[in-house]
Design a protein around this motif. Structure first.
Motif, PDB file in Angstrom:
ATOM      1  N   ILE A  33      33.528  51.413  55.078  1.00 21.86           N
ATOM      2  CA  ILE A  33      34.354  50.201  55.029  1.00 21.86           C
ATOM      3  C   ILE A  33      34.249  49.550  53.650  1.00 21.86           C
ATOM      4  O   ILE A  33      35.261  49.145  53.054  1.00 21.86           O
ATOM      5  CB  ILE A  33      33.940  49.213  56.143  1.00 21.86           C
ATOM      6  CG1 ILE A  33      34.283  49.798  57.520  1.00 21.86           C
ATOM      7  CG2 ILE A  33      34.632  47.864  55.952  1.00 21.86           C
ATOM      8  CD1 ILE A  33      33.697  49.028  58.685  1.00 21.86           C
ATOM      9  N   SER A  34      33.019  49.461  53.101  1.00 18.46           N
ATOM     10  CA  SER A  34      32.820  48.833  51.788  1.00 18.46           C
ATOM     11  C   SER A  34      33.497  49.632  50.676  1.00 18.46           C
ATOM     12  O   SER A  34      33.940  49.066  49.675  1.00 18.46           O
ATOM     13  CB  SER A  34      31.318  48.681  51.492  1.00 18.46           C
ATOM     14  OG  SER A  34      30.707  49.958  51.383  1.00 18.46           O
ATOM     15  N   GLU A  35      33.578  50.955  50.830  1.00 19.63           N
ATOM     16  CA  GLU A  35      34.194  51.819  49.803  1.00 19.63           C
ATOM     17  C   GLU A  35      35.669  52.094  50.085  1.00 19.63           C
ATOM     18  O   GLU A  35      36.322  52.828  49.351  1.00 19.63           O
ATOM     19  CB  GLU A  35      33.431  53.153  49.719  1.00 19.63           C
ATOM     20  CG  GLU A  35      31.987  52.990  49.256  1.00 19.63           C
ATOM     21  CD  GLU A  35      31.222  54.313  49.273  1.00 19.63           C
ATOM     22  OE1 GLU A  35      31.815  55.329  49.696  1.00 19.63           O
ATOM     23  OE2 GLU A  35      30.044  54.316  48.889  1.00 19.63           O
ATOM     24  N   ASN A  36      36.178  51.514  51.177  1.00 20.40           N
ATOM     25  CA  ASN A  36      37.578  51.717  51.575  1.00 20.40           C
ATOM     26  C   ASN A  36      37.892  53.204  51.775  1.00 20.40           C
ATOM     27  O   ASN A  36      38.961  53.690  51.394  1.00 20.40           O
ATOM     28  CB  ASN A  36      38.513  51.107  50.532  1.00 20.40           C
ATOM     29  CG  ASN A  36      39.829  50.638  51.158  1.00 20.40           C
ATOM     30  OD1 ASN A  36      39.858  50.228  52.318  1.00 20.40           O
ATOM     31  ND2 ASN A  36      40.905  50.694  50.387  1.00 20.40           N
ATOM     32  N   LYS A  37      36.940  53.900  52.383  1.00 19.53           N
ATOM     33  CA  LYS A  37      37.081  55.338  52.638  1.00 19.53           C
ATOM     34  C   LYS A  37      36.833  55.649  54.109  1.00 19.53           C
ATOM     35  O   LYS A  37      36.378  54.795  54.867  1.00 19.53           O
ATOM     36  CB  LYS A  37      36.109  56.128  51.764  1.00 19.53           C
ATOM     37  CG  LYS A  37      36.446  56.066  50.284  1.00 19.53           C
ATOM     38  CD  LYS A  37      35.503  56.939  49.461  1.00 19.53           C
ATOM     39  CE  LYS A  37      35.904  56.909  47.987  1.00 19.53           C
ATOM     40  NZ  LYS A  37      34.980  57.715  47.148  1.00 19.53           N
TER      41      LYS A  37
END
Length: 449
Positions: free
Chosen positions: A424-428
């Motif tokens: 979620i933090s890396e948008n992956k």
């Protein structure tokens, strides 16, 4: 009390429903390709609509519905006390579950013929009910998939229905043989043997040849007071060759002095010859002189489809019924129709392993559940997938990954998606294919596109 199913009925699991829908969608697609339009009728009809249309044997298999309220008080005492079921039926039952889709269709045509455009082509896919003895491939509740044409006497309709049958079973990859006969031929045979007054008993017995054999048919004919002399004249029925055209020519000779039987042979010759001209192989078509389909309303061509590689009864059947609407007071509306036996087709495809694996599960992605925040973010992605027509779901509980893996495997979901705090933090997003074991990480946009 321990729950149980009524005899002759079944529950269908999700896998079975997916498979049944596959068959229905294949048939429906072909019905519409051939120009048929959908129609639905009620699950029950007036008892008077159904009785007298299927012969004595068929009438016994109609499921009657008891009248509502205190039905017993409206019966005659002498009939009730004598337990005379035949007389009681008309007093305690006015409705019945439909036995097939053809008679309700004829009732519909009778009621609406003034506003219909003929020839009218309809298909109908609905359940029917018969109080029959349950056995393999025979149920008390089952689906029929019918295609009918009314308002045309053209034999090209017979040719088109042969094409519809063969194309549909080809699409389902079921090797079949389509058996054909003509009711006029059966009437001619009865005339030839001097048993015209026993036509119904003769055709009902003959229709059972593949079930009870030659000796069984002869025994039943004798029990119906048909003489041995007449039976001897019909001996050739049990000695047909494998050449359909040759059998038709031999029969033509016997019908030189019988106009109706002769016409029946000519009609079948037309159908066979035109099918040959269209490139249909005689390996797929067979003139079956013993095929009777013991229904009283057939007047011309009779069809029956049998699977080549499975010991099963017919998986389709039908015929021409030019006089059917007359019983409802409307004359001169000829008709012809065929039916596909969904339940038997299913059993054949199951036995031959013909169902594509891809139809058995529609869910493509299972998102692992890591907790409340992660689940909310996962549902946002799932929402986008569903908007794109892709089926996905979130595992409902924040359980151990092993348990979530097991759930996906048991449900046959091919991909497990990991969308935890780091993703979620890396948008992956990380996807694991459970069949190949391959795992890859993509940006959310790459994944959605």
């Amino acid at each position: 009390m321990k729950p149980s199913l009524a005899k002759g009925t079944r529950d269908f699991s999700s896998e079975e429903v997916f498979r049944r829908k596959f068959i229905i969608n294949t048939l429906q697609n072909n019905f519409e390709l051939f120009g048929f339009q959908p129609l639905e009728t009620p699950s029950f009809e007036n008892l008077s609509t159904l009785t007298g249309k299927y012969g004595e044997e068929g009438d016994r298999l109609i499921f009657k519905i008891l009248n509502s309220g205190d039905y017993a008080s409206k019966t005659k005492d002498e009939d009730w006390n004598s337990k005379n079921s035949q007389k009681l039926i008309s007093q305690i039952s006015e409705k019945a579950l439909r036995y097939d889709l053809t008679v309700p269709f004829a009732r519909y045509v009778t009621m609406n013929h003034g506003t219909m455009t003929f020839p009218f082509k309809r298909y109908q896919i609905q359940p029917v009910w018969r109080a029959d003895r349950p056995q393999k491939g025979r149920f008390r509740e089952f689906y029929q998939c019918d295609a009918d044409v009314v308002g045309s006497e053209s034999l090209w309709q017979e040719v088109e229905l042969v094409q519809l049958y063969l194309q549909s079973f080809s699409d389902l990859k079921i090797p079949v043989t389509l058996h054909l006969n003509n009711r006029k031929i059966l009437s001619g045979l009865a005339e030839y043997a001097g048993i015209s007054k026993h036509l119904i008993e003769f055709t009902v017995a003959l229709d059972k040849l593949d079930k009870i054999g030659k000796e069984g048919v002869i025994k039943e004919l004798l029990e119906k007071n048909i003489s041995q002399t007449s039976i001897d004249k019909l001996e050739f029925l049990f000695e047909q060759t494998d050449d359909s055209m040759e059998n038709l020519l031999l029969l033509k000779e016997k019908f030189v002095e019988d106009d109706l039987g002769f016409k029946g042979v000519e009609e079948l010759e037309f159908v066979f010859n035109k099918c040959l001209d269209l490139g249909i192989s005689l390996e797929n078509l067979k003139f079956d002189i013993t095929l009777a389909r013991g229904l009283d309303y057939y007047t011309g061509a009779i069809f029956e489809v049998k699977a080549d590689e499975v010991a099963m009864g017919s998986i389709g059947g039908g015929g021409r019924y030019d006089n059917l609407t007359e019983v409802f007071g409307v004359k001169n509306i000829p008709g012809i129709g065929i039916s596909f036996g969904l339940d038997r087709i299913y059993l054949v495809m199951e036995e031959l392993g013909l169902f594509p694996q891809s139809i058995e599960n529609s869910v493509k992605y299972l998102f692992a559940n890591y907790g409340e925040r992660e689940s909310l973010e996962a549902l946002k992605v799932i929402f986008q997938l569903r908007k794109n027509g892709i089926s996905a779901e979130l595992y409902p509980e924040s359980a151990k990954l092993k348990k979530q893996f097991t759930y996906a495997e048991k449900k046959g979901i091919p991909n497990l998606v990991f969308f935890g705090e780091q993703e979620i933090s890396e948008n992956k997003i990380t996807i694991k294919n459970l069949e190949s074991g391959e795992q890859k990480t993509l940006s959310i946009n790459e994944f959605l596109n």
